[in-house]
Design a protein around this motif. Sequence first.
Motif, mmCIF file in Angstrom:
data_model
loop_
_atom_site.group_PDB
_atom_site.id
_atom_site.type_symbol
_atom_site.label_atom_id
_atom_site.label_comp_id
_atom_site.label_asym_id
_atom_site.label_seq_id
_atom_site.Cartn_x
_atom_site.Cartn_y
_atom_site.Cartn_z
ATOM 1 N N TYR A 52 3.238 3.706 -1.936
ATOM 2 C CA TYR A 52 3.539 4.026 -3.327
ATOM 3 C C TYR A 52 4.607 5.112 -3.368
ATOM 4 C CZ TYR A 52 -0.625 1.328 -4.387
ATOM 5 O OH TYR A 52 -1.539 0.322 -4.482
ATOM 6 N N ASN A 82 0.806 -1.216 0.000
ATOM 7 C CA ASN A 82 0.000 0.000 0.000
ATOM 8 C C ASN A 82 0.842 1.271 0.000
ATOM 9 O OD1 ASN A 82 -1.848 -2.052 1.978
ATOM 10 N ND2 ASN A 82 -2.864 -1.087 0.257
ATOM 11 N N TYR A 100 -8.657 -0.842 -2.183
ATOM 12 C CA TYR A 100 -9.969 -0.471 -2.703
ATOM 13 C C TYR A 100 -10.938 -1.609 -2.388
ATOM 14 C CZ TYR A 100 -13.533 1.162 -5.955
ATOM 15 O OH TYR A 100 -14.707 1.604 -6.510
ATOM 16 N N TYR A 136 0.642 6.551 1.345
ATOM 17 C CA TYR A 136 -0.106 5.333 1.678
ATOM 18 C C TYR A 136 -1.491 5.421 1.067
ATOM 19 C CZ TYR A 136 -2.685 1.887 4.419
ATOM 20 O OH TYR A 136 -3.473 0.831 4.802
ATOM 21 N N VAL A 137 -1.844 4.423 0.261
ATOM 22 C CA VAL A 137 -3.162 4.356 -0.361
ATOM 23 C C VAL A 137 -3.818 3.063 0.111
ATOM 24 C CG1 VAL A 137 -4.459 4.298 -2.516
ATOM 25 C CG2 VAL A 137 -2.361 5.643 -2.363
ATOM 26 N N SER A 168 -5.649 11.542 -9.118
ATOM 27 C CA SER A 168 -5.801 11.514 -7.664
ATOM 28 C C SER A 168 -5.335 10.171 -7.119
ATOM 29 C CB SER A 168 -7.263 11.755 -7.282
ATOM 30 O OG SER A 168 -7.457 11.596 -5.887
ATOM 31 N N ALA A 169 -4.865 10.180 -5.892
ATOM 32 C CA ALA A 169 -4.390 8.936 -5.278
ATOM 33 C C ALA A 169 -5.523 7.936 -5.072
ATOM 34 C CB ALA A 169 -3.704 9.241 -3.949
ATOM 35 N N THR A 170 -6.767 8.412 -5.042
ATOM 36 C CA THR A 170 -7.903 7.504 -4.851
ATOM 37 C C THR A 170 -8.182 6.659 -6.088
ATOM 38 O OG1 THR A 170 -9.401 9.289 -5.508
ATOM 39 C CG2 THR A 170 -8.965 9.023 -3.158
ATOM 40 N N ASN A 195 -5.362 17.048 -0.627
ATOM 41 C CA ASN A 195 -5.435 15.751 -1.285
ATOM 42 C C ASN A 195 -4.118 15.444 -1.989
ATOM 43 O OD1 ASN A 195 -8.149 15.504 -0.505
ATOM 44 N ND2 ASN A 195 -8.824 16.616 -2.318
#
Length: 598
Positions: free
Chosen positions: A7, A5, A335, A331-332, A94-96, A38
């Motif tokens: 990156y 997670n 999902y 850190y992402v 976006s990181a999302t 963000n």
Amino acid sequence: MAANNMYRVGDYVYVDQGPAVPFGVRRIDELQKSATGNVEMEVMIYLRRLDLSKDVLPMADENLKEFWDEMSKKYPAQVHERELFLSKTTETISATQIRGKCSVGLLHKAESLFSYIKQEDTFFYTLVYDRTNESLFEDRGEIKIGSSYQADVPTEMIRPEDDTRRFEDLEDLVWSPDHNLGDKVIDQFLVIARSVGTFARAVDEASTLKQPSLHMSAAAASRDITLFHAMELLHNCKYDFSRASLKLVENGSPKLSCDQMEDWTTAEAGLFEEAMEKYGKGFNEIWTDFLPWKTVKNIVEYYYMWKTTDRYVQQKRVKAVESEHKLKQVYVPDYAKLGDGAVPAAAAAGAVCLCCRTNTSQAWYEMPGAELAGLPQCKICQVCWLAYRKYSAMTPGGMNKDFGLLTKFPGVPKGGKKATTLFLMPTLLAKVARKLPKSKVIWMKRVGKKPFRLLDQEAIRAACCKLVADKPPAKLKQLLAKKKPKTYISLAKVTINCGYNDPAHPAWLVPMAKDKLPQPAKEAFPKRAPQPATPVKNGVSQNRIKMASAARVNGGKGTKNAPEEIFFKPTKVLVANRNALTNKIIKKLARRPTKAFN
């Protein structure tokens, strides 16, 4: 935080471009933080075959011919699923939108195409796609590996009489040590050349604009290009000092030797720095897009001279400061909304996956492109759907549950992992330090009470070396041996060892009953006697606050006409008194409303 997670710059990732379209493959070039807080990423775009123009696909197939092997020829569709094309264009996301990591490599002849097929989340590329001109070209960063790029070394040495090559055709002699000039004379000639170069810049109109002062002209004349030309001139004149000196002022004008740093204008230097920001050391791209009137040789020569200037050092410092403020990693989380785009459970009753023929799945999806192919109501399982989004293609009958795509996809719940037992093993220095006597360096009793305090490691190491310096190996082994735990005998054994072996219990050891214990004449803290209940008065209370409270507690069934809210209305006398008082007194009275005043 899981390593998958985290990156960083340079990672290859999947990017969500919509709930029903394949993922995009990107490379993270920069991590940024927007004004709203963000995290955004500047990514390099990699394209798939379906993103390319149909006119360039034959060229891509022709380029891939030399990489096919026996195993990869059996799976041509899977090979095309793993093929990407570098676009050298960037976008900000976006990181999302991140949906996991992948791997992208530059394919060379030493590798097998089948090695990319059997590994999950692995892609390759060989060509770069130009969206503007809709053309393909090779990436200049390719490493030439393979038998085609190896030199043919002869097994036997060539005899001198068989070598028919002319050395004059192979190389040019620019300096020879066989001459009658001494080192001092050569140094004097170089000084003369630098002096002539300084004078030449002073009388040249173009040079006076670039070097308006004498110091700048002298510094420019001391560059390597002046020395190279001076030594070349000396060599061409057969190392004749007088003749070479006259050549410096041939035709009545001083000889001016300029390198690329002096030949370039300020506008060209600005274009070069802009190109370096965009392409880095891609000199062919810099020559094509920014400086086509220069040669690649001139650009490379200018680059290495530009690196020695103060301008380059300043830009490097600015970039270092900027990099300190940039995000190094982000850190992402996984999902978890894998059901996006799934068909309702009622519409998927009795569904069978068109690819792997399974009839069990956590979610079902419509087969991409099924309606165009005349196959409506075709469903695929979640594993095949994730494979479609990753590889942008479906191979009917070729998907296998053993690939484990679902288990490795972020957001899918996984089985629990057993906890790893942690053991703290003391080092040899720590074992010896525990045997040190009480001193200023270390006191084990005090260290044990305050383990967070820092100790002088060098002093402890010196004390340990002093302790074990004069001890033989047998003593050291005994010193570091693990002591057995100390055992303590019970009180019964102690009495037996002392000679008292009577098992009977004396009367004074038998506890007395609680009710037979002697009572004190006066109890220090007696218990309070229970108070009699207060009789309830008959009649209605005249306190309006209590009446309202009782009415609300009893749900409105208490005293009739009890007011729900209470308002205190001031009288005329009270209003007159307020107007007569000052603000200071009113504030003082408001802080203590219960205090009576005259």
